[in-house]
Design a protein around this motif. Structure first.
Motif, PDB file in Angstrom:
ATOM      1  N   VAL A   6     -51.170  12.247 -14.801  1.00  0.00           N
ATOM      2  CA  VAL A   6     -50.204  13.075 -13.642  1.00  0.00           C
ATOM      3  C   VAL A   6     -51.589  13.700 -12.575  1.00  0.00           C
ATOM      4  N   ARG A   7     -52.291  14.214 -13.358  1.00  0.00           N
ATOM      5  CA  ARG A   7     -53.193  14.900 -12.334  1.00  0.00           C
ATOM      6  C   ARG A   7     -54.003  14.087 -11.355  1.00  0.00           C
ATOM      7  N   VAL A   8     -54.081  12.872 -11.842  1.00  0.00           N
ATOM      8  CA  VAL A   8     -54.704  11.983 -10.765  1.00  0.00           C
ATOM      9  C   VAL A   8     -54.035  11.600  -9.896  1.00  0.00           C
ATOM     10  N   LEU A   9     -52.583  11.457  -9.978  1.00  0.00           N
ATOM     11  CA  LEU A   9     -51.851  11.029  -8.849  1.00  0.00           C
ATOM     12  C   LEU A   9     -51.794  12.196  -8.004  1.00  0.00           C
ATOM     13  N   GLN A  10     -51.616  13.466  -8.608  1.00  0.00           N
ATOM     14  CA  GLN A  10     -51.608  14.787  -7.479  1.00  0.00           C
ATOM     15  C   GLN A  10     -52.733  14.875  -7.072  1.00  0.00           C
ATOM     16  N   GLN A  11     -53.960  14.665  -7.540  1.00  0.00           N
ATOM     17  CA  GLN A  11     -55.351  14.827  -6.882  1.00  0.00           C
ATOM     18  C   GLN A  11     -55.354  13.947  -5.716  1.00  0.00           C
ATOM     19  N   ILE A  12     -54.783  12.699  -6.145  1.00  0.00           N
ATOM     20  CA  ILE A  12     -55.001  11.618  -4.859  1.00  0.00           C
ATOM     21  C   ILE A  12     -54.581  12.236  -3.644  1.00  0.00           C
ATOM     22  N   VAL A  13     -53.277  12.619  -3.581  1.00  0.00           N
ATOM     23  CA  VAL A  13     -52.600  13.115  -2.713  1.00  0.00           C
ATOM     24  C   VAL A  13     -53.349  14.497  -2.070  1.00  0.00           C
ATOM     25  N   ALA A  14     -53.833  15.004  -2.770  1.00  0.00           N
ATOM     26  CA  ALA A  14     -54.518  16.707  -2.325  1.00  0.00           C
ATOM     27  C   ALA A  14     -55.619  16.096  -1.631  1.00  0.00           C
ATOM     28  N   ASP A  15     -56.543  15.191  -2.449  1.00  0.00           N
ATOM     29  CA  ASP A  15     -57.833  14.705  -1.662  1.00  0.00           C
ATOM     30  C   ASP A  15     -57.433  14.132  -0.162  1.00  0.00           C
ATOM     31  N   LEU A  16     -56.565  13.408  -0.082  1.00  0.00           N
ATOM     32  CA  LEU A  16     -56.104  12.514   1.269  1.00  0.00           C
ATOM     33  C   LEU A  16     -55.882  13.744   2.287  1.00  0.00           C
ATOM     34  N   ALA A  17     -55.147  14.928   1.821  1.00  0.00           N
ATOM     35  CA  ALA A  17     -54.855  15.853   2.574  1.00  0.00           C
ATOM     36  C   ALA A  17     -55.910  16.787   3.170  1.00  0.00           C
TER      37      ALA A  17
END
Length: 834
Positions: A156-167
């Motif tokens: 779950v954190r990976v999916l959240q982190q991907i969006v955060a990293d892209l932002a």
């Protein structure tokens, strides 16, 4: 019953059977050990023996408790258990793995108590051992459950982190790095690659990959038939689920899929919102990722994949806008810093080098500046390899003639832009450069390069004007210094040196002069006028003329300085000037000198260390404060002496004390005691000053004749022979001894000294050897004396060919062994002698 008639409580609590204390100990639900203070087991119960498989005989009196522990347990026993037990007399619930008789490890928890005797000395250690096997298993189960929960949470954190990293990713490169790692973390992909669309070059560029060896990892035209280019053109997600499907739709993937064993490939377009002229999505790149074997993506995973493509596309679009702004900011910063860097150096050639150093490799991988300064062409390239020379020269000539730049275009065989360097409406030359691949940007390159060329042209023109003015100033400076210096006809020699301040256009006030007062009296002077510019130069010339006018055979240095004091009453600009003045009697070798506020002369006599002449010091000329009386000091100098007069630019530095400057000067002057006079001052300046100096440097070095007789005493150390040879060589050269005679004398003297060390002082490392040499018009004579004890006659010396070489080199060789050993050698001077 009790005596009082009531029930007997003790009798009522008595068990119906008797418990044996030994049986309780042996079969207790935990292990018991009793050990001596050193850990030797003296008692053990059956429970422990049953758990571990040992016999009582194997443990009691033969093993220590720590011997039963695992390697890690033994270290913990030594570093924690034993110290804590000694300090606290007890430890509780320490975990140890006990190694059983069959080699398996038994998890345990240990409680120990240290018993002491009446005097407080350790007596015995009683230890309870609990079997922790079930507890360890329980802990493993808890850990496994925890790992499962953490893995789920991590996904779950990976999916959240991907969006955060892209932002948060501000650049294209950072967005690409974030996106390329996403499939592996989110879906378990084996490898991923990112391709970005370059519309200006009409290419699809391979940017980054987690494993670039697994596919066709290179750039491609947007019109290519390869899978990545087709997906980029269509803008649709495509999943290649098998080799069969790849053969039907994307043949270029077949070979890489078969070779890597990856049967599922996902091609995901990275898209942004409807921004093209038809209102459709714009594909900015493609994310390609694959799985080992066959991997069927669920509908939920496919939704996440599509969402990833949209988020990545929007992040790329935002990053490109940021990259454009950052590139413009970097170029503005580069131009400003380049202008500042060029202003730090004043001369033309260093400024050209500084410009090229700034360009290569930060902006270009090759650059060249061509200028025409007066009648002198300047051509300075940097970087390799150079472009086609013939084609480059044609382009350079065209730009120089027209003043219009020529920029490199796509497919340009030269791949090199040439720009005119202009200033004040004139073309000074050209700047040619080939942009580094990662810096090429057709949209902003031309404006940037044009601005760069304009700034460089103005900076180089200013440097040219500076050099022109600097040369004028230097010419004026040297015209004001002394002209022809007197010739010494072997009685003396004068060497002078002047080096103007590295970055000053104005004329300085340092000066020197040397002239003959009479046929047998020489005057030397070095001075420093306060200030710079034409006024200082005029005053310098007036002072030099005044010194020559005031010098006489009768008055001496003190009276001359007093005359300069009176001179300052009429020439105010000469006030506070400093002067070091000396007169030398060339017949007797006597020197008379005085220093009016100036640094002390440095004297090096043939024997001994350099000496600063600290006598006869007084205030600067024209000073109205302090002691106004002028004194002089006299002393006789030996032939071969050298005296250095200098100004403060030679030794004064802001970064060190003046005493340190004196120390360095004396050391370097002593190191050059045998160096030829010619070039001596320049060598000192190179060592002490360098090229980038802040003050003028002025030196005058005077040498008085040569020693008629050289006398040296050295220790019985072979390292001293080289120093003696250098000293003797300089002395022979000064007396005009020819090369053949000189080499023979040096060889014979070296062998004689080596023999004295090896045979005379073989058992005495502190022995001393005297060397005396004289020269006449006919011959050179050298005498080597030691006080050692030779074994046997000289002719019996068996080692080496020393005596034979001496006899072959010299015309006459005599030995005297009356008081130690003296070797006297004589060599006739040849026709090649001066």
């Amino acid at each position: 019953m009790s005596d009082s008639g009531g029930p007997d409580v003790t009798q009522e609590l008595r068990l119906p059977w008797d418990e044996d204390p030994d049986d309780l100990y042996e079969h207790a639900p935990c292990g018991y050990l009793t050990t001596l203070p050193d850990g030797t087991i003296v008692r053990v119960n059956q429970t422990f023996l049953t758990w571990t498989g040992y016999t009582r005989g194997e443990l009691v009196g033969h093993r220590r408790f720590r011997d039963l522990l695992s390697s890690g347990g033994q270290i913990y026993h030594e570093t924690h258990y034993a110290p804590l037990l000694r300090m606290q007399d007890e430890v509780h619930e320490l975990a140890f793995d006990v190694v059983c008789a069959d080699g398996r490890q038994l998890p345990t928890l240990v409680n120990s108590m240290l018993g002491r005797d009446e005097s407080g000395q350790p007596r015995a250690i009683r230890t309870m051992i609990f079997n922790a096997t079930e507890r360890r298993q329980y802990e493993k189960e808890l850990l496994h459950a925890r790992n499962i929960a953490e893995a789920s949470e991590r996904r779950v954190r990976v999916l959240q982190q991907i969006v955060a990293d892209l932002a948060a990713a501000p650049t294209e490169a950072e967005v690409a790095e974030s996106v390329v790692r996403a499939p592996e973390a989110a879906f378990g992909a084996a490898s991923s690659s990112i391709y970005l669309v370059d519309t200006e070059r009409d290419l699809i560029v391979a940017v980054t990959s987690t494993d670039p060896t697994t596919g066709n990892w290179d750039d491609m035209p947007r019109s290519s038939a390869r899978a990545v280019a087709r997906v980029a053109e269509r803008g649709d997600l495509h999943v290649v689920a098998s080799l069969t499907e790849a053969k039907q739709h994307f043949p270029d993937l077949v070979e890489s899929m078969r070779r890597s064993g990856r049967n599922t490939v996902v091609l995901l377009p990275l898209t942004t919102g409807p921004t093209d002229e038809h209102g459709g999505v714009v594909t900015l790149g493609v994310l390609a990722f694959s799985f080992k074997g066959e991997h069927k993506l669920t509908d939920g995973e496919l939704r996440v994949v599509r969402l990833l493509g949209q988020q990545a596309g929007q992040a790329l679009d935002r990053a490109r806008l940021y990259d454009d702004a950052r590139r413009r900011e970097e170029r503005s910063k580069f131009l400003a810093e380049t202008t500042g860097a060029l202003d730090e150096v004043h001369r033309l050639q260093p400024r050209i080098h500084r410009l090229l150093d700034r360009l290569v490799p930060e902006v270009a991988d090759w650059a060249e500046v061509r200028l025409q300064v007066g009648a002198v062409p300047i051509e300075e390239p940097k970087g390799t390899p150079a472009p086609d020379t013939e084609l480059l020269m044609k382009r350079v000539a065209k730009v120089a003639a027209s003043g219009e730049p020529i920029f490199a275009l796509e497919g340009d065989p030269l791949d090199c832009s040439v720009l005119p360097l202009t200033a004040r409406g004139l073309v000074l030359g050209t700047l040619a450069l080939r942009m580094a691949p990662d810096r090429r940007d057709a949209a902003g390159e031309r404006v940037f390069l044009s601005d760069l060329a304009d700034r460089a042209g103005l900076a180089l023109e200013n440097a040219r004007l500076y050099e022109q003015e600097r040369q004028i100033a230097r010419t004026l400076q040297r015209s004001l210094l002394a002209g022809d210096l007197p010739s010494g006809d072997n009685r003396f020699a004068v060497e002078t040196f002047y080096q103007a301040a590295g970055q000053d256009l104005e004329v300085g006030g340092d000066w020197y002069d040397a002239f003959l007062i009479t046929v047998d009296k020489l005057a030397v002077v070095v001075g420093d006028v306060v200030g710079r510019g034409i006024d200082a130069a005029t005053t310098m010339g007036q002072l030099r003329s005044a010194v020559r006018a005031l010098a006489s055979n009768e008055d001496g240095p003190a009276r001359l300085i007093e005359g300069l004091d009176r001179f300052c009453e009429r020439v105010e600009s000469a006030r506070m000037a400093t002067v070091a003045y000396a007169e030398i009697d060339l017949t007797t070798g006597e020197i008379a000198y005085c220093c009016a506020g100036h640094l002390p002369p440095l004297l090096q006599e043939p024997a001994g260390s350099p000496e600063f002449l600290m006598h006869a010091r007084s205030a600067p000329i024209g000073s109205r404060a302090g002691n106004l009386s002028r004194t002089e000091h006299r002393r006789r100098l030996s032939a071969g002496s050298r005296m250095l007069l200098y100004t403060d630019g030679l030794i004064e530095r802001r970064s060190r004390s003046i005493d340190k400057g004196f120390e360095i000067l004396a050391r370097e002057y002593a190191r050059r005691r045998d160096a030829p006079l010619q070039g001596l001052a320049a060598g000192l300046a190179d060592t002490l000053v360098g090229k980038d100096h802040a003050d003028d440097v002025c030196m005058l070095c005077l040498s008085l004749g040569t020693e008629e007789r050289i006398e040296r005493t050295i220790g019985a150390d072979r390292m001293q022979i080289a120093l003696l040879r250098a000293d003797l060589r300089t002395w022979l050269v000064a007396h005009g001894v020819g090369a053949e005679c000189r080499d023979a004398v040096l060889l014979a003297c070296s062998e004689a000294v080596a023999n004295a060390i090896e045979h005379g002082y073989r058992d005495d490392p502190f022995g001393m050897i005297d060397v005396v040499a004289t020269v006449t018009d006919d011959a050179v004579e050298v005498r080597v004396t030691d006080r050692g004890t030779w074994r046997g006659p000289l002719g019996d010396v068996s080692r080496g060919r020393g005596l034979q070489l001496i006899r072959e080199s010299m015309d006459q060789v005599l030995f005297d062994r009356s008081d130690g050993t003296t070797v006297t050698m004589r060599r006739r001077r040849g026709e090649d002698d001066q």
